[in-house]
Scaffold this motif. Structure first.
Motif, PDB file in Angstrom:
ATOM      1  N   ALA A   1       0.830  -1.211   0.000  1.00 25.10           N
ATOM      2  CA  ALA A   1       0.000   0.000   0.000  1.00 25.10           C
ATOM      3  C   ALA A   1       0.862   1.257   0.000  1.00 25.10           C
ATOM      4  N   LEU A   2       1.978   1.229   0.710  1.00 26.52           N
ATOM      5  CA  LEU A   2       2.869   2.394   0.697  1.00 26.52           C
ATOM      6  C   LEU A   2       3.487   2.585  -0.684  1.00 26.52           C
ATOM      7  N   ALA A   3       3.813   1.499  -1.354  1.00 29.32           N
ATOM      8  CA  ALA A   3       4.315   1.604  -2.733  1.00 29.32           C
ATOM      9  C   ALA A   3       3.240   2.216  -3.632  1.00 29.32           C
ATOM     10  N   ALA A   4       1.995   1.805  -3.429  1.00 31.59           N
ATOM     11  CA  ALA A   4       0.891   2.376  -4.210  1.00 31.59           C
ATOM     12  C   ALA A   4       0.706   3.851  -3.889  1.00 31.59           C
ATOM     13  N   ARG A   5       0.949   4.234  -2.633  1.00 33.42           N
ATOM     14  CA  ARG A   5       0.865   5.651  -2.262  1.00 33.42           C
ATOM     15  C   ARG A   5       1.907   6.471  -3.027  1.00 33.42           C
ATOM     16  N   ALA A   6       3.084   5.888  -3.239  1.00 28.93           N
ATOM     17  CA  ALA A   6       4.112   6.573  -4.031  1.00 28.93           C
ATOM     18  C   ALA A   6       3.624   6.780  -5.462  1.00 28.93           C
ATOM     19  N   VAL A   7       3.005   5.757  -6.037  1.00 26.33           N
ATOM     20  CA  VAL A   7       2.478   5.862  -7.401  1.00 26.33           C
ATOM     21  C   VAL A   7       1.440   6.976  -7.465  1.00 26.33           C
ATOM     22  N   GLU A   8       0.557   7.039  -6.475  1.00 28.04           N
ATOM     23  CA  GLU A   8      -0.462   8.098  -6.437  1.00 28.04           C
ATOM     24  C   GLU A   8       0.197   9.474  -6.363  1.00 28.04           C
ATOM     25  N   GLY A   9       1.290   9.571  -5.627  1.00 29.78           N
ATOM     26  CA  GLY A   9       2.006  10.840  -5.542  1.00 29.78           C
ATOM     27  C   GLY A   9       2.630  11.266  -6.862  1.00 29.78           C
ATOM     28  N   TRP A  10       3.084  10.297  -7.631  1.00 28.32           N
ATOM     29  CA  TRP A  10       3.678  10.598  -8.940  1.00 28.32           C
ATOM     30  C   TRP A  10       2.621  10.903  -9.990  1.00 28.32           C
ATOM     31  N   PHE A  11       1.446  10.300  -9.845  1.00 28.08           N
ATOM     32  CA  PHE A  11       0.371  10.449 -10.838  1.00 28.08           C
ATOM     33  C   PHE A  11      -0.945  10.799 -10.127  1.00 28.08           C
ATOM     34  N   PRO A  12      -1.018  11.989  -9.521  1.00 30.09           N
ATOM     35  CA  PRO A  12      -2.220  12.345  -8.750  1.00 30.09           C
ATOM     36  C   PRO A  12      -3.475  12.328  -9.622  1.00 30.09           C
ATOM     37  N   GLY A  13      -4.506  11.692  -9.110  1.00 28.12           N
ATOM     38  CA  GLY A  13      -5.776  11.640  -9.824  1.00 28.12           C
ATOM     39  C   GLY A  13      -5.866  10.567 -10.890  1.00 28.12           C
ATOM     40  N   ALA A  14      -4.759   9.872 -11.142  1.00 30.04           N
ATOM     41  CA  ALA A  14      -4.778   8.813 -12.161  1.00 30.04           C
ATOM     42  C   ALA A  14      -5.488   7.577 -11.620  1.00 30.04           C
ATOM     43  N   GLN A  15      -6.040   6.808 -12.527  1.00 32.42           N
ATOM     44  CA  GLN A  15      -6.690   5.551 -12.170  1.00 32.42           C
ATOM     45  C   GLN A  15      -5.636   4.445 -12.199  1.00 32.42           C
ATOM     46  N   VAL A  16      -5.523   3.699 -11.111  1.00 31.99           N
ATOM     47  CA  VAL A  16      -4.615   2.554 -11.091  1.00 31.99           C
ATOM     48  C   VAL A  16      -5.351   1.388 -11.743  1.00 31.99           C
ATOM     49  N   VAL A  17      -4.848   0.943 -12.872  1.00 31.31           N
ATOM     50  CA  VAL A  17      -5.472  -0.137 -13.633  1.00 31.31           C
ATOM     51  C   VAL A  17      -5.010  -1.495 -13.097  1.00 31.31           C
ATOM     52  N   SER A  18      -3.737  -1.581 -12.750  1.00 27.72           N
ATOM     53  CA  SER A  18      -3.225  -2.807 -12.130  1.00 27.72           C
ATOM     54  C   SER A  18      -2.024  -2.463 -11.264  1.00 27.72           C
ATOM     55  N   PHE A  19      -1.829  -3.305 -10.265  1.00 24.61           N
ATOM     56  CA  PHE A  19      -0.707  -3.132  -9.352  1.00 24.61           C
ATOM     57  C   PHE A  19      -0.367  -4.512  -8.814  1.00 24.61           C
ATOM     58  N   GLY A  20       0.871  -4.901  -8.924  1.00 25.24           N
ATOM     59  CA  GLY A  20       1.236  -6.224  -8.447  1.00 25.24           C
ATOM     60  C   GLY A  20       2.675  -6.303  -7.998  1.00 25.24           C
ATOM     61  N   CYS A  21       2.950  -7.332  -7.187  1.00 24.54           N
ATOM     62  CA  CYS A  21       4.305  -7.574  -6.708  1.00 24.54           C
ATOM     63  C   CYS A  21       4.352  -8.946  -6.049  1.00 24.54           C
ATOM     64  N   LYS A  22       5.551  -9.346  -5.670  1.00 28.63           N
ATOM     65  CA  LYS A  22       5.762 -10.533  -4.845  1.00 28.63           C
ATOM     66  C   LYS A  22       6.392 -10.039  -3.547  1.00 28.63           C
ATOM     67  N   PHE A  23       6.061 -10.715  -2.465  1.00 28.50           N
ATOM     68  CA  PHE A  23       6.654 -10.361  -1.177  1.00 28.50           C
ATOM     69  C   PHE A  23       7.922 -11.191  -1.017  1.00 28.50           C
ATOM     70  N   THR A  24       9.087 -10.542  -1.078  1.00 24.95           N
ATOM     71  CA  THR A  24      10.345 -11.279  -1.129  1.00 24.95           C
ATOM     72  C   THR A  24      11.155 -11.227   0.162  1.00 24.95           C
ATOM     73  N   ASN A  25      11.097 -10.129   0.892  1.00 27.00           N
ATOM     74  CA  ASN A  25      11.840  -9.995   2.144  1.00 27.00           C
ATOM     75  C   ASN A  25      11.005  -9.208   3.140  1.00 27.00           C
ATOM     76  N   PRO A  26      11.098  -9.588   4.421  1.00 29.44           N
ATOM     77  CA  PRO A  26      10.302  -8.879   5.420  1.00 29.44           C
ATOM     78  C   PRO A  26      10.864  -7.496   5.730  1.00 29.44           C
ATOM     79  N   VAL A  27       9.959  -6.618   6.144  1.00 27.57           N
ATOM     80  CA  VAL A  27      10.343  -5.298   6.638  1.00 27.57           C
ATOM     81  C   VAL A  27      10.276  -5.389   8.162  1.00 27.57           C
TER      82      VAL A  27
END
Length: 125
Positions: free
Chosen positions: A52-78
């Motif tokens: 979700a934080l990664a998606a927040r970055a995308v929203e910051g770069w493209f304010p008001g844009a529609q996210v059509v797809s978003f995906g990833c793999k969870f590879t290492n813990p935070v």
């Protein structure tokens, strides 16, 4: 085109709030002893919160844009320390635009280590 990196600090209080909002009360996200007992290096952030934080970055770069797809793999813990917080960095690079859709490759790191594998967003501006 390279996008300016975004940084987010994650604290244990954030994990408590995320657990309340999401309903994910797995103790590995709040209890140090439980996290260690299952082989983790400590309390870890929810993978979906990291995403979700990664998606927040995308929203910051493209304010008001529609996210059509978003995906990833969870590879290492935070790993989130009991005191203070840990910094998550999200970098992005526009890979192309076609038919009004922009594809963005992301790099999501914590302490210099990638924590999401192959993160990618597609947005319609």
């Amino acid at each position: 085109m390279t996008l300016d990196s975004r940084r987010f600090t994650i604290t244990r209080a954030d994990l408590v709030r995320y657990a309340q909002a999401s309903g994910d009360h797995n103790p590995i996200h709040q209890d140090e002893a439980v996290a260690l007992s299952v082989g983790l290096p400590g309390v870890i952030a929810h993978g979906m919160y990291t995403m979700a934080l990664a998606a927040r970055a995308v929203e910051g770069w493209f304010p008001g844009a529609q996210v059509v797809s978003f995906g990833c793999k969870f590879t290492n813990p935070v790993v989130v320390p009991a005191e203070g917080g840990v910094e998550l960095e999200v970098a992005g690079e526009v890979k192309g635009t076609e038919d009004g859709l922009t594809t963005v490759a992301l790099t999501v790191t914590c302490g210099g280590q990638k924590v999401l594998g192959m993160p990618k967003a597609v947005v319609r501006a």
